[in-house]
Scaffold this motif. Structure first.
Motif, PDB file in Angstrom:
ATOM      1  N   ASP A 223       0.606  -1.034  -0.271  1.00  0.00           N
ATOM      2  CA  ASP A 223      -0.334  -0.368   0.112  1.00  0.00           C
ATOM      3  C   ASP A 223       1.225   0.984   0.197  1.00  0.00           C
ATOM      4  OD1 ASP A 223      -1.831  -1.571   0.197  1.00  0.00           O
ATOM      5  OD2 ASP A 223      -2.668  -1.119   2.334  1.00  0.00           O
ATOM      6  N   MET A 224       0.416   2.213  -0.421  1.00  0.00           N
ATOM      7  CA  MET A 224       1.472   3.688  -0.562  1.00  0.00           C
ATOM      8  C   MET A 224       0.777   4.190   1.415  1.00  0.00           C
ATOM      9  SD  MET A 224       3.173   5.084  -1.537  1.00  0.00           S
ATOM     10  CE  MET A 224       4.126   4.724  -3.236  1.00  0.00           C
TER      11      MET A 224
ATOM     12  N   VAL B  25       0.854   0.832  -5.281  1.00  0.00           N
ATOM     13  CA  VAL B  25       0.227   1.390  -5.273  1.00  0.00           C
ATOM     14  C   VAL B  25       0.869   2.878  -5.398  1.00  0.00           C
ATOM     15  CG1 VAL B  25      -2.255   2.441  -4.006  1.00  0.00           C
ATOM     16  CG2 VAL B  25      -1.476   0.054  -3.736  1.00  0.00           C
TER      17      VAL B  25
ATOM     18  N   VAL C 152      -5.337   4.260  -7.188  1.00  0.00           N
ATOM     19  CA  VAL C 152      -5.882   4.567  -5.961  1.00  0.00           C
ATOM     20  C   VAL C 152      -5.679   6.132  -6.497  1.00  0.00           C
ATOM     21  CG1 VAL C 152      -6.048   3.035  -4.662  1.00  0.00           C
ATOM     22  CG2 VAL C 152      -4.373   5.318  -4.131  1.00  0.00           C
TER      23      VAL C 152
ATOM     24  N   GLY D 202      -6.450   8.196  -3.479  1.00  0.00           N
ATOM     25  CA  GLY D 202      -5.128   9.178  -2.669  1.00  0.00           C
ATOM     26  C   GLY D 202      -6.125   8.554  -1.503  1.00  0.00           C
TER      27      GLY D 202
ATOM     28  N   TYR E 293      -4.869  10.476   2.186  1.00  0.00           N
ATOM     29  CA  TYR E 293      -4.363  11.556   3.507  1.00  0.00           C
ATOM     30  C   TYR E 293      -4.645  12.842   3.041  1.00  0.00           C
ATOM     31  CZ  TYR E 293      -2.444   6.339   4.780  1.00  0.00           C
ATOM     32  OH  TYR E 293      -2.095   4.825   4.974  1.00  0.00           O
TER      33      TYR E 293
ATOM     34  N   ALA F 294      -8.913   1.075  -8.452  1.00  0.00           N
ATOM     35  CA  ALA F 294      -9.311   0.617  -6.865  1.00  0.00           C
ATOM     36  C   ALA F 294     -10.388   2.047  -6.939  1.00  0.00           C
ATOM     37  CB  ALA F 294      -7.848   0.663  -6.343  1.00  0.00           C
ATOM     38  N   THR F 295     -11.252   2.432  -7.062  1.00  0.00           N
ATOM     39  CA  THR F 295     -12.250   2.988  -7.022  1.00  0.00           C
ATOM     40  C   THR F 295     -13.555   2.229  -7.431  1.00  0.00           C
ATOM     41  OG1 THR F 295     -12.824   5.219  -7.476  1.00  0.00           O
ATOM     42  CG2 THR F 295     -13.015   3.713  -9.007  1.00  0.00           C
TER      43      THR F 295
ATOM     44  N   GLN G  51     -10.878  -2.819  -8.132  1.00  0.00           N
ATOM     45  CA  GLN G  51     -10.923  -3.264  -6.900  1.00  0.00           C
ATOM     46  C   GLN G  51     -11.730  -2.247  -6.070  1.00  0.00           C
ATOM     47  OE1 GLN G  51      -7.071  -3.571  -5.398  1.00  0.00           O
ATOM     48  NE2 GLN G  51      -6.526  -5.380  -6.553  1.00  0.00           N
TER      49      GLN G  51
ATOM     50  N   VAL H  59     -17.772  -0.939   1.441  1.00  0.00           N
ATOM     51  CA  VAL H  59     -18.260  -0.112  -0.103  1.00  0.00           C
ATOM     52  C   VAL H  59     -18.896  -0.463  -0.945  1.00  0.00           C
ATOM     53  CG1 VAL H  59     -16.989   2.252  -0.788  1.00  0.00           C
ATOM     54  CG2 VAL H  59     -16.429   1.233   1.800  1.00  0.00           C
TER      55      VAL H  59
ATOM     56  N   ARG I  68     -12.035   5.853   6.264  1.00  0.00           N
ATOM     57  CA  ARG I  68     -13.088   6.072   5.441  1.00  0.00           C
ATOM     58  C   ARG I  68     -14.303   7.232   6.075  1.00  0.00           C
ATOM     59  NH1 ARG I  68      -9.589   2.856   4.271  1.00  0.00           N
ATOM     60  NH2 ARG I  68      -9.499   4.988   2.613  1.00  0.00           N
TER      61      ARG I  68
ATOM     62  N   ARG J 271     -16.466   9.858   3.638  1.00  0.00           N
ATOM     63  CA  ARG J 271     -17.545   9.906   3.110  1.00  0.00           C
ATOM     64  C   ARG J 271     -18.266  10.110   4.790  1.00  0.00           C
ATOM     65  NH1 ARG J 271     -21.123   9.125  -0.457  1.00  0.00           N
ATOM     66  NH2 ARG J 271     -22.905   7.739   0.360  1.00  0.00           N
TER      67      ARG J 271
ATOM     68  N   ASN K  59     -21.007   7.912   6.411  1.00  0.00           N
ATOM     69  CA  ASN K  59     -20.805   6.655   7.409  1.00  0.00           C
ATOM     70  C   ASN K  59     -21.176   6.508   8.466  1.00  0.00           C
ATOM     71  OD1 ASN K  59     -20.147   5.474   3.612  1.00  0.00           O
ATOM     72  ND2 ASN K  59     -17.738   6.101   5.098  1.00  0.00           N
TER      73      ASN K  59
HETATM   74  P1  FAD Z   1     -14.506   9.506  -4.054  1.00  0.00           P
HETATM   75  O1  FAD Z   1     -13.859  10.169  -5.392  1.00  0.00           O
HETATM   76  O2  FAD Z   1     -13.735   9.538  -2.191  1.00  0.00           O
HETATM   77  O3  FAD Z   1     -15.565   8.700  -4.110  1.00  0.00           O
HETATM   78  C1  FAD Z   1     -16.459   8.554  -5.134  1.00  0.00           C
HETATM   79  C2  FAD Z   1     -17.674   7.407  -5.035  1.00  0.00           C
HETATM   80  O4  FAD Z   1     -17.559   6.504  -4.024  1.00  0.00           O
HETATM   81  C3  FAD Z   1     -18.348   8.211  -3.456  1.00  0.00           C
HETATM   82  O5  FAD Z   1     -19.388   9.248  -4.287  1.00  0.00           O
HETATM   83  C4  FAD Z   1     -19.149   7.214  -2.803  1.00  0.00           C
HETATM   84  O6  FAD Z   1     -20.733   7.299  -3.689  1.00  0.00           O
HETATM   85  C5  FAD Z   1     -18.065   5.884  -2.845  1.00  0.00           C
HETATM   86  N1  FAD Z   1     -17.027   6.230  -1.643  1.00  0.00           N
HETATM   87  C6  FAD Z   1     -16.260   6.507  -1.732  1.00  0.00           C
HETATM   88  N2  FAD Z   1     -15.745   6.398  -0.670  1.00  0.00           N
HETATM   89  C7  FAD Z   1     -16.537   5.676  -0.090  1.00  0.00           C
HETATM   90  C8  FAD Z   1     -16.713   5.064   1.604  1.00  0.00           C
HETATM   91  N3  FAD Z   1     -15.701   5.285   2.608  1.00  0.00           N
HETATM   92  N4  FAD Z   1     -17.895   4.316   1.967  1.00  0.00           N
HETATM   93  C9  FAD Z   1     -19.411   4.862   1.263  1.00  0.00           C
HETATM   94  N5  FAD Z   1     -18.736   5.199   0.180  1.00  0.00           N
HETATM   95  C10 FAD Z   1     -17.558   5.807  -0.381  1.00  0.00           C
HETATM   96  N6  FAD Z   1      -5.447   4.841  -0.754  1.00  0.00           N
HETATM   97  C11 FAD Z   1      -4.295   5.463   0.016  1.00  0.00           C
HETATM   98  O7  FAD Z   1      -3.741   6.311  -0.662  1.00  0.00           O
HETATM   99  N7  FAD Z   1      -3.471   4.357  -0.552  1.00  0.00           N
HETATM  100  C12 FAD Z   1      -3.860   2.664  -0.546  1.00  0.00           C
HETATM  101  O8  FAD Z   1      -3.042   1.995  -0.457  1.00  0.00           O
HETATM  102  C13 FAD Z   1      -4.825   2.522  -1.091  1.00  0.00           C
HETATM  103  N8  FAD Z   1      -6.000   1.433  -0.969  1.00  0.00           N
HETATM  104  C14 FAD Z   1      -6.879   0.752  -1.226  1.00  0.00           C
HETATM  105  C15 FAD Z   1      -7.105  -0.391  -1.941  1.00  0.00           C
HETATM  106  C16 FAD Z   1      -8.491  -0.016  -2.484  1.00  0.00           C
HETATM  107  C17 FAD Z   1      -8.882  -1.468  -3.503  1.00  0.00           C
HETATM  108  C18 FAD Z   1      -9.162   0.978  -1.890  1.00  0.00           C
HETATM  109  C19 FAD Z   1     -10.746   1.123  -3.377  1.00  0.00           C
HETATM  110  C20 FAD Z   1      -9.144   2.436  -2.036  1.00  0.00           C
HETATM  111  C21 FAD Z   1      -7.819   2.217  -1.552  1.00  0.00           C
HETATM  112  N9  FAD Z   1      -7.049   3.632  -0.873  1.00  0.00           N
HETATM  113  C22 FAD Z   1      -6.152   3.735  -1.108  1.00  0.00           C
HETATM  114  C23 FAD Z   1      -8.707   4.529  -1.003  1.00  0.00           C
HETATM  115  C24 FAD Z   1      -8.420   5.765  -2.189  1.00  0.00           C
HETATM  116  O9  FAD Z   1      -7.148   6.367  -1.809  1.00  0.00           O
HETATM  117  C25 FAD Z   1      -9.167   6.519  -1.791  1.00  0.00           C
HETATM  118  O10 FAD Z   1      -9.381   7.271  -1.033  1.00  0.00           O
HETATM  119  C26 FAD Z   1     -11.245   6.063  -1.779  1.00  0.00           C
HETATM  120  O11 FAD Z   1     -10.776   4.492  -2.761  1.00  0.00           O
HETATM  121  C27 FAD Z   1     -12.572   6.531  -2.054  1.00  0.00           C
HETATM  122  O12 FAD Z   1     -12.270   7.174  -3.230  1.00  0.00           O
HETATM  123  P2  FAD Z   1     -12.450   6.742  -4.097  1.00  0.00           P
HETATM  124  O13 FAD Z   1     -11.926   6.469  -5.393  1.00  0.00           O
HETATM  125  O14 FAD Z   1     -13.183   5.959  -4.530  1.00  0.00           O
HETATM  126  O15 FAD Z   1     -13.264   7.990  -5.234  1.00  0.00           O
END
Ligand code: FAD
Length: 281
Positions: free
Chosen positions: A106-107, A135, A160, A162, A164, A199-200, A226, A231, A263, A267, A270
């Motif tokens: 992970d990053m 990542v 992803v 991000g 942080y 991963a989004t 992913q 979620v 998490r 959002r 949640n």
């Molecule tokens: P967003 O623009 O945040 O959200 C888009 C839509 O997704 C929202 O409108 C909502 O409908 C839904 N959604 C998003 N988050 C949530 C939530 N928590 N609860 C409910 N609905 C939600 N980040 C790192 O910095 N390092 C990592 O190594 C890392 N690994 C990851 C691995 C995976 C498999 C995933 C999915 C995420 C990871 N992340 C990591 C987190 C990532 O950086 C985002 O913070 C996170 O995925 C939320 O962004 P989003 O792309 O889903 O889009």
């Protein structure tokens, strides 16, 4: 809080977690298991965390579930000593290779990106892209350059947005720029012929990319979607029905607090979800 975390965390124990993974596999989802924890302060804690990830790989092998493993380097002693951290993560990567599995690093926050890349590149040279991956976060300005560099070694990347809090000095302050960069970097890595984990939970981005993947005839075995455990559960299963490979990042263990609060910060809705369910039960 603990009750609320249960929505995002599989279980506290490894055997229970394996049962959860079996259930996800039955629904057609594959898994990335993450033993919860970050920023340990002692060598003992880092050694325990290292053993936990080795135990996961053993449990995956003996149970036959379809899962790989993700780790955070701060959990393995990154803030104590780089060499010590490398020794720890090397043990996990070696185990991943021995069990024909895969370790994703992970990053974490931006001050740790360079050292994470250094450690990752060492492991990549030792174990190969079939067994270790990294990542990349699209909120960082530097990520396009990192994707190009890592692409030269055909690295398996999870992309992803991000998670942080980062200053505008290093990361796009506007969400639109982060989103656009996400799409750009996924396409860049795939067009260079490299395995990409998309991963989004962002449905607009997912729909855009689904269309693009078809138009460009990107082979199915070059990418996967992913999402996080708990979620957009419906969306995960819809994608599976449509024939896409979907991996659920599934944390487990007792140290759920920092993961859970990230998490919630992403959002705030949640919080309401959890409160609503508290009153219902
Ligand atoms: P967003 O623009 O945040 O959200 C888009 C839509 O997704 C929202 O409108 C909502 O409908 C839904 N959604 C998003 N988050 C949530 C939530 N928590 N609860 C409910 N609905 C939600 N980040 C790192 O910095 N390092 C990592 O190594 C890392 N690994 C990851 C691995 C995976 C498999 C995933 C999915 C995420 C990871 N992340 C990591 C987190 C990532 O950086 C985002 O913070 C996170 O995925 C939320 O962004 P989003 O792309 O889903 O889009």
């Amino acid at each position: 809080m603990k009750w609320g975390a249960a929505r995002f965390v599989a279980a506290e124990s490894l055997p229970k977690t394996v049962e959860v993974v079996e259930g996800l596999n039955k629904e057609g989802l594959v898994v990335a298991l993450d033993h919860l924890g970050e920023s340990v302060e002692s060598r003992e804690e880092a050694t325990t965390a290292t053993q936990a990830s080795i135990d996961i790989l053993d449990a995956i092998q003996s149970s036959g579930v379809d899962s790989n493993v993700s780790v955070k380097l701060t959990q393995l002693g990154l803030d104590i000593d780089e060499e010590f951290c490398l020794e720890n993560v090397d043990k996990i990567a070696r185990k991943a290779k021995e069990t024909n599995n895969f370790l994703r690093i992970d990053m974490e926050d931006s001050p740790r990106v360079d050292v994470t890349l250094r450690i990752f590149n060492t492991l990549l040279d030792r174990y190969g892209k079939e067994h270790v991956g990294l990542v990349i976060q699209t909120y960082l300005y530097r990520s396009e350059q990192d994707v190009l560099e890592l692409g030269k070694k055909n690295t398996n990347l999870r992309i992803v947005k991000g998670a942080y809090k980062e200053p505008a000095r290093v990361a796009f302050p506007n969400k639109k720029d982060v989103d656009d960069n996400f799409i750009r970097l996924v396409k860049l890595h795939l067009q260079n012929g490299n395995y990409t984990a998309i991963a989004t939970h962002d449905e607009a981005i997912i729909n855009h990319l689904k269309k693009w993947l078809k138009e460009k005839n990107i082979p199915d075995d070059l990418y996967e979607f992913q999402m996080l455990f708990g979620v957009r559960n419906g969306l995960q299963r819809e994608l599976v029905k449509e024939g896409y490979k979907v991996r659920v990042y599934t944390p487990y263990g007792k140290d759920w607090y920092p993961y859970f609060t990230r998490r919630l910060a992403e959002r705030p809705a949640n919080v309401f979800f959890i409160l609503k369910n508290m009153f219902r039960n």
